[in-house]
Design a protein around this motif. Structure first.
Motif, PDB file in Angstrom:
ATOM      1  N   THR A 187      64.858  61.206  48.763  1.00 53.91           N
ATOM      2  CA  THR A 187      64.388  62.583  48.945  1.00 53.91           C
ATOM      3  C   THR A 187      62.931  62.579  49.382  1.00 53.91           C
ATOM      4  O   THR A 187      62.083  61.931  48.767  1.00 53.91           O
ATOM      5  CB  THR A 187      64.530  63.382  47.640  1.00 53.91           C
ATOM      6  OG1 THR A 187      65.903  63.392  47.253  1.00 53.91           O
ATOM      7  CG2 THR A 187      64.045  64.816  47.830  1.00 53.91           C
ATOM      8  N   LEU A 188      62.635  63.319  50.443  1.00 51.39           N
ATOM      9  CA  LEU A 188      61.276  63.406  50.965  1.00 51.39           C
ATOM     10  C   LEU A 188      60.648  64.720  50.541  1.00 51.39           C
ATOM     11  O   LEU A 188      61.225  65.793  50.722  1.00 51.39           O
ATOM     12  CB  LEU A 188      61.279  63.315  52.498  1.00 51.39           C
ATOM     13  CG  LEU A 188      59.932  63.544  53.198  1.00 51.39           C
ATOM     14  CD1 LEU A 188      58.928  62.472  52.775  1.00 51.39           C
ATOM     15  CD2 LEU A 188      60.096  63.560  54.703  1.00 51.39           C
ATOM     16  N   LEU A 189      59.452  64.620  49.977  1.00 55.13           N
ATOM     17  CA  LEU A 189      58.661  65.791  49.613  1.00 55.13           C
ATOM     18  C   LEU A 189      57.662  66.022  50.742  1.00 55.13           C
ATOM     19  O   LEU A 189      56.832  65.157  51.014  1.00 55.13           O
ATOM     20  CB  LEU A 189      57.932  65.550  48.294  1.00 55.13           C
ATOM     21  CG  LEU A 189      58.794  65.048  47.126  1.00 55.13           C
ATOM     22  CD1 LEU A 189      57.918  64.600  45.971  1.00 55.13           C
ATOM     23  CD2 LEU A 189      59.773  66.132  46.684  1.00 55.13           C
ATOM     24  N   ALA A 190      57.743  67.178  51.390  1.00 51.98           N
ATOM     25  CA  ALA A 190      56.926  67.344  52.599  1.00 51.98           C
ATOM     26  C   ALA A 190      56.663  68.810  52.889  1.00 51.98           C
ATOM     27  O   ALA A 190      57.255  69.713  52.282  1.00 51.98           O
ATOM     28  CB  ALA A 190      57.634  66.702  53.793  1.00 51.98           C
ATOM     29  N   PHE A 191      55.759  69.028  53.862  1.00 57.72           N
ATOM     30  CA  PHE A 191      55.527  70.369  54.380  1.00 57.72           C
ATOM     31  C   PHE A 191      56.676  70.744  55.311  1.00 57.72           C
ATOM     32  O   PHE A 191      57.568  69.940  55.589  1.00 57.72           O
ATOM     33  CB  PHE A 191      54.187  70.428  55.122  1.00 57.72           C
ATOM     34  CG  PHE A 191      52.989  70.392  54.224  1.00 57.72           C
ATOM     35  CD1 PHE A 191      52.639  71.512  53.480  1.00 57.72           C
ATOM     36  CD2 PHE A 191      52.214  69.249  54.113  1.00 57.72           C
ATOM     37  CE1 PHE A 191      51.530  71.492  52.647  1.00 57.72           C
ATOM     38  CE2 PHE A 191      51.105  69.219  53.277  1.00 57.72           C
ATOM     39  CZ  PHE A 191      50.764  70.343  52.541  1.00 57.72           C
ATOM     40  N   GLU A 192      56.634  71.940  55.845  1.00 61.59           N
ATOM     41  CA  GLU A 192      57.683  72.423  56.735  1.00 61.59           C
ATOM     42  C   GLU A 192      57.756  71.595  58.008  1.00 61.59           C
ATOM     43  O   GLU A 192      56.821  70.841  58.336  1.00 61.59           O
ATOM     44  CB  GLU A 192      57.420  73.887  57.102  1.00 61.59           C
ATOM     45  CG  GLU A 192      56.110  74.103  57.855  1.00 61.59           C
ATOM     46  CD  GLU A 192      55.838  75.562  58.131  1.00 61.59           C
ATOM     47  OE1 GLU A 192      56.634  76.160  58.881  1.00 61.59           O
ATOM     48  OE2 GLU A 192      54.837  76.087  57.607  1.00 61.59           O
ATOM     49  N   ALA A 193      58.870  71.733  58.725  1.00 62.63           N
ATOM     50  CA  ALA A 193      59.021  71.032  60.001  1.00 62.63           C
ATOM     51  C   ALA A 193      57.876  71.421  60.930  1.00 62.63           C
ATOM     52  O   ALA A 193      57.457  72.577  60.969  1.00 62.63           O
ATOM     53  CB  ALA A 193      60.357  71.389  60.629  1.00 62.63           C
ATOM     54  N   GLY A 194      57.384  70.444  61.681  1.00 68.60           N
ATOM     55  CA  GLY A 194      56.211  70.658  62.517  1.00 68.60           C
ATOM     56  C   GLY A 194      55.023  69.854  62.028  1.00 68.60           C
ATOM     57  O   GLY A 194      54.052  69.663  62.749  1.00 68.60           O
ATOM     58  N   CYS A 195      55.125  69.359  60.793  1.00 65.51           N
ATOM     59  CA  CYS A 195      54.080  68.506  60.236  1.00 65.51           C
ATOM     60  C   CYS A 195      54.161  67.125  60.883  1.00 65.51           C
ATOM     61  O   CYS A 195      55.223  66.479  60.862  1.00 65.51           O
ATOM     62  CB  CYS A 195      54.251  68.395  58.720  1.00 65.51           C
ATOM     63  SG  CYS A 195      53.173  67.171  57.939  1.00 65.51           S
ATOM     64  N   ASN A 196      53.079  66.671  61.454  1.00 65.46           N
ATOM     65  CA  ASN A 196      53.058  65.378  62.129  1.00 65.46           C
ATOM     66  C   ASN A 196      53.359  64.238  61.167  1.00 65.46           C
ATOM     67  O   ASN A 196      54.094  63.306  61.503  1.00 65.46           O
ATOM     68  CB  ASN A 196      51.682  65.176  62.784  1.00 65.46           C
ATOM     69  CG  ASN A 196      51.550  63.841  63.487  1.00 65.46           C
ATOM     70  OD1 ASN A 196      51.332  62.813  62.851  1.00 65.46           O
ATOM     71  ND2 ASN A 196      51.688  63.848  64.808  1.00 65.46           N
ATOM     72  N   TYR A 197      52.820  64.305  59.947  1.00 65.29           N
ATOM     73  CA  TYR A 197      53.029  63.224  58.984  1.00 65.29           C
ATOM     74  C   TYR A 197      54.490  63.165  58.546  1.00 65.29           C
ATOM     75  O   TYR A 197      55.060  62.086  58.394  1.00 65.29           O
ATOM     76  CB  TYR A 197      52.120  63.410  57.770  1.00 65.29           C
ATOM     77  CG  TYR A 197      50.645  63.412  58.092  1.00 65.29           C
ATOM     78  CD1 TYR A 197      50.169  62.837  59.268  1.00 65.29           C
ATOM     79  CD2 TYR A 197      49.719  63.989  57.224  1.00 65.29           C
ATOM     80  CE1 TYR A 197      48.814  62.836  59.565  1.00 65.29           C
ATOM     81  CE2 TYR A 197      48.363  63.993  57.519  1.00 65.29           C
ATOM     82  CZ  TYR A 197      47.916  63.417  58.691  1.00 65.29           C
ATOM     83  OH  TYR A 197      46.569  63.416  58.992  1.00 65.29           O
ATOM     84  N   ARG A 198      55.094  64.310  58.353  1.00 60.21           N
ATOM     85  CA  ARG A 198      56.520  64.337  58.007  1.00 60.21           C
ATOM     86  C   ARG A 198      57.344  63.712  59.134  1.00 60.21           C
ATOM     87  O   ARG A 198      58.259  62.916  58.874  1.00 60.21           O
ATOM     88  CB  ARG A 198      56.967  65.779  57.770  1.00 60.21           C
ATOM     89  CG  ARG A 198      58.487  65.944  57.677  1.00 60.21           C
ATOM     90  CD  ARG A 198      58.874  67.375  57.383  1.00 60.21           C
ATOM     91  NE  ARG A 198      60.300  67.594  57.550  1.00 60.21           N
ATOM     92  CZ  ARG A 198      60.937  68.721  57.224  1.00 60.21           C
ATOM     93  NH1 ARG A 198      60.252  69.733  56.724  1.00 60.21           N
ATOM     94  NH2 ARG A 198      62.236  68.842  57.418  1.00 60.21           N
ATOM     95  N   ALA A 199      57.039  64.050  60.388  1.00 60.62           N
ATOM     96  CA  ALA A 199      57.764  63.485  61.522  1.00 60.62           C
ATOM     97  C   ALA A 199      57.606  61.966  61.572  1.00 60.62           C
ATOM     98  O   ALA A 199      58.556  61.239  61.883  1.00 60.62           O
ATOM     99  CB  ALA A 199      57.284  64.115  62.820  1.00 60.62           C
ATOM    100  N   ARG A 200      56.405  61.473  61.258  1.00 57.85           N
ATOM    101  CA  ARG A 200      56.188  60.030  61.251  1.00 57.85           C
ATOM    102  C   ARG A 200      57.035  59.345  60.181  1.00 57.85           C
ATOM    103  O   ARG A 200      57.603  58.269  60.407  1.00 57.85           O
ATOM    104  CB  ARG A 200      54.701  59.725  61.005  1.00 57.85           C
ATOM    105  CG  ARG A 200      53.810  60.012  62.210  1.00 57.85           C
ATOM    106  CD  ARG A 200      52.335  59.843  61.851  1.00 57.85           C
ATOM    107  NE  ARG A 200      51.495  60.063  63.007  1.00 57.85           N
ATOM    108  CZ  ARG A 200      51.133  59.126  63.867  1.00 57.85           C
ATOM    109  NH1 ARG A 200      51.536  57.873  63.673  1.00 57.85           N
ATOM    110  NH2 ARG A 200      50.379  59.406  64.901  1.00 57.85           N
ATOM    111  N   PHE A 201      57.108  59.955  59.012  1.00 51.53           N
ATOM    112  CA  PHE A 201      57.905  59.373  57.933  1.00 51.53           C
ATOM    113  C   PHE A 201      59.382  59.357  58.315  1.00 51.53           C
ATOM    114  O   PHE A 201      60.085  58.367  58.103  1.00 51.53           O
ATOM    115  CB  PHE A 201      57.698  60.168  56.646  1.00 51.53           C
ATOM    116  CG  PHE A 201      58.315  59.512  55.429  1.00 51.53           C
ATOM    117  CD1 PHE A 201      57.596  58.601  54.677  1.00 51.53           C
ATOM    118  CD2 PHE A 201      59.628  59.785  55.057  1.00 51.53           C
ATOM    119  CE1 PHE A 201      58.159  57.983  53.566  1.00 51.53           C
ATOM    120  CE2 PHE A 201      60.202  59.182  53.954  1.00 51.53           C
ATOM    121  CZ  PHE A 201      59.460  58.277  53.205  1.00 51.53           C
TER     122      PHE A 201
END
Length: 301
Positions: free
Chosen positions: A184-198
């Motif tokens: 499970t990934l804890l992240a900001f909404e879609a569009g976050c560069n760091y989330r996309a990298r993960f």
């Protein structure tokens, strides 16, 4: 009749002739003579009486000279109004949440002290949304993560971040997605560069994308990671802000975790206020203070 022609005409009058005017204007004499004749032809009147080497203003020339000085002065005032010599007015800034929290406070404090006539506005947005706001001219500039490929945007190096994966304190070392006890990934909404990298890191290893729990702040992300709900990716500089960091483990990503943050703006939105902000950027961040927590060092990959 344009401003350039009026400037040449005024210089000829003030310099007392074509030769000295050409020297002041860094033009050849024939060019200055041609522009004066073109101006006379466009107005349909003689501006000078030519007496040998002397050039004496006609009544029409004297009238135009008075107007030319006023027009050129107004032109200079208008140019200063839209492109002031010193920063003033409003500067609307978009920024990633992490940059706004860990990097910008010191920069903006220095900026406000140096340029108190600038009204600063700061909104936090994920990278994709910040770029969309920039293209809609809703903000003047944006701090976003690389890569940034847009020919319409100017960018200035800002900060370099080290991204790390955080998990509960008991989590074993994380080297690949297969090491995650809970995907499970804890992240900001879609569009976050760091989330996309993960998510890219996860997908490159051939694992299906895990569940994503979207949260609205880094504090919520850190506390949920500490509780074992999932894992998260974030800059180490954000963790360094905590005086009492929740019990988490920190897992470096090595070179994959190095991300450049840039200040970007549309070419048409340049201003003295924006230039002053860009000039205050370090270009590369100083190493952040070590974040407290249990550090799990990745093995070389």
């Amino acid at each position: 009749m344009d401003l350039a022609a009026l400037e040449i005409f005024r210089t000829v009058v003030e310099a007392g002739g074509i030769t000295r005017a050409a020297t002041r204007l860094h033009r050849v004499q024939s060019n200055v003579t041609t522009r004066i004749r073109q101006l006379e032809q466009s107005l349909g009147v003689a501006l000078f009486v030519r007496d040998g080497r002397r050039m004496v203003l006609t009544p029409a020339g004297q009238t135009l000279f008075d107007y030319a000085r006023r027009i050129l002065q107004l032109s200079d005032e208008a140019r200063q109004a839209v492109q002031p010599a010193h920063p003033h007015g409003r500067l609307r800034i978009a920024s990633m949440e992490s940059t706004a929290a860990s990097r910008l406070p010191t920069v903006l404090a220095r900026y406000h002290q140096a340029w108190p006539e600038v009204e600063l506005e700061l909104v936090t947005l994920p990278t994709r949304q910040a770029l969309e706001a920039l293209r809609r001219f809703e903000v003047d500039c944006a701090f976003v993560a690389e890569p940034l490929d847009d020919a319409e945007l100017v960018k200035r190096p800002g900060f370099t971040e080290e991204l790390v994966v955080i998990a509960s304190a008991q989590h074993p070392p994380i080297h690949t997605p297969a090491d995650l006890e809970r995907p499970t990934l804890l992240a900001f909404e879609a569009g976050c560069n760091y989330r996309a990298r993960f998510e890219d890191w996860y997908n490159r290893c051939g694992h299906p994308a895990g569940r994503v729990i979207q949260l609205g702040s880094y504090h919520a992300i850190v506390t949920c990671a500490a509780a074992g709900i999932g894992v998260a990716i974030m800059p180490r500089s954000v963790l360094a802000l905590y005086r009492n960091l929740p019990q988490i483990s920190i897992h470096p990503l090595g070179e994959e975790g190095r991300v450049a943050t840039v200040l970007a703006w549309h070419r048409a939105m340049g201003s003295a206020a924006l230039d002053a902000l860009a000039d205050m950027l370090p270009g590369v961040a100083a190493p952040p203070q070590a974040a407290r927590g249990i550090s799990r060092t990745s093995r070389p990959r």
